[in-house]
Design an enzyme around this catalytic site. Structure first.
Site, PDB file in Angstrom:
ATOM      1  CB  THR A  13       4.556   8.409  13.061  1.00  0.00           C
ATOM      2  OG1 THR A  13       3.886   8.670  14.291  1.00  0.00           O
ATOM      3  CG2 THR A  13       5.080   6.980  13.061  1.00  0.00           C
ATOM      4  CG  ASP A  14       3.929  12.314   8.999  1.00  0.00           C
ATOM      5  OD1 ASP A  14       3.024  11.451   9.090  1.00  0.00           O
ATOM      6  OD2 ASP A  14       4.518  12.562   7.936  1.00  0.00           O
ATOM      7  NE  ARG A  15      -3.589  16.219  12.153  1.00  0.00           N
ATOM      8  CZ  ARG A  15      -4.280  17.206  12.557  1.00  0.00           C
ATOM      9  NH1 ARG A  15      -3.690  18.350  12.768  1.00  0.00           N
ATOM     10  NH2 ARG A  15      -5.558  17.086  12.763  1.00  0.00           N
ATOM     11  N   GLY A  17       0.595   9.495  10.130  1.00  0.00           N
ATOM     12  CA  GLY A  17       0.816   8.164  10.672  1.00  0.00           C
ATOM     13  C   GLY A  17       1.982   7.419  10.063  1.00  0.00           C
ATOM     14  CB  VAL A  18       3.979   7.586   7.147  1.00  0.00           C
ATOM     15  CG1 VAL A  18       2.764   6.895   6.559  1.00  0.00           C
ATOM     16  CG2 VAL A  18       4.040   9.020   6.681  1.00  0.00           C
TER      17      VAL A  18
END
Length: 142
Positions: A13-15, A17-18
């Site tokens: 995930t990225d920052r 949250g996905v």
């Protein structure tokens, strides 16, 4: 369509949250690898025979997103094989909501480690050719 299931890992995930968009290609590759194993076409066998199948094209349409911990499935099929190129299509679903998150297609070609030029395996590896051909989902495109 054949399907593969697993859960999203935190590191994917990225920052926000996905799942980071680059990881969807990894999901497709992982599903394709498992599919090949289950179809009795393990990738290491290709390599033992001196055949490799690099990806030459990948198209993705992002329709929704996955988050850390989501269960998801990759539905896939090889819909065309010419003896030189393998064409796959995929759909990635959020198993918890049933939502379609991604539609994709990839194209791979057969070649050898010696030159990496597209090489038909119809004559050089007839048994491998026939095995792959038997797995095409749409017999009209064989």
């Amino acid at each position: 369509m054949w399907s593969f299931k697993r859960q999203v890992n935190y590191y994917e995930t990225d920052r926000m949250g996905v799942v980071h968009h680059s990881n969807y290609l990894r999901y497709l590759e992982e599903a394709r690898y498992v599919w090949m194993e289950e179809m009795n076409l393990p990738y290491p066998e290709f390599e033992r025979q001196g055949v490799i199948i690099p990806c030459t094209k990948a198209e993705e349409s992002f329709l929704s997103f996955l988050r850390y911990g989501d269960d998801f499935s990759v539905h896939m099929e090889m819909y065309k094989f010419t003896g030189l190129r393998m064409h796959f299509r995929y759909e990635v679903y959020n198993e918890m909501t049933g939502e379609l998150c991604l539609k994709a297609e990839t194209v791979h070609y057969t070649t050898t480690r010696e030159d990496y030029k597209p090489t038909s395996i119809k004559r050089s590896h007839p048994e491998l050719f026939e095995k792959i051909l038997s797995l095409v989902s749409d017999t009209r495109s064989k």
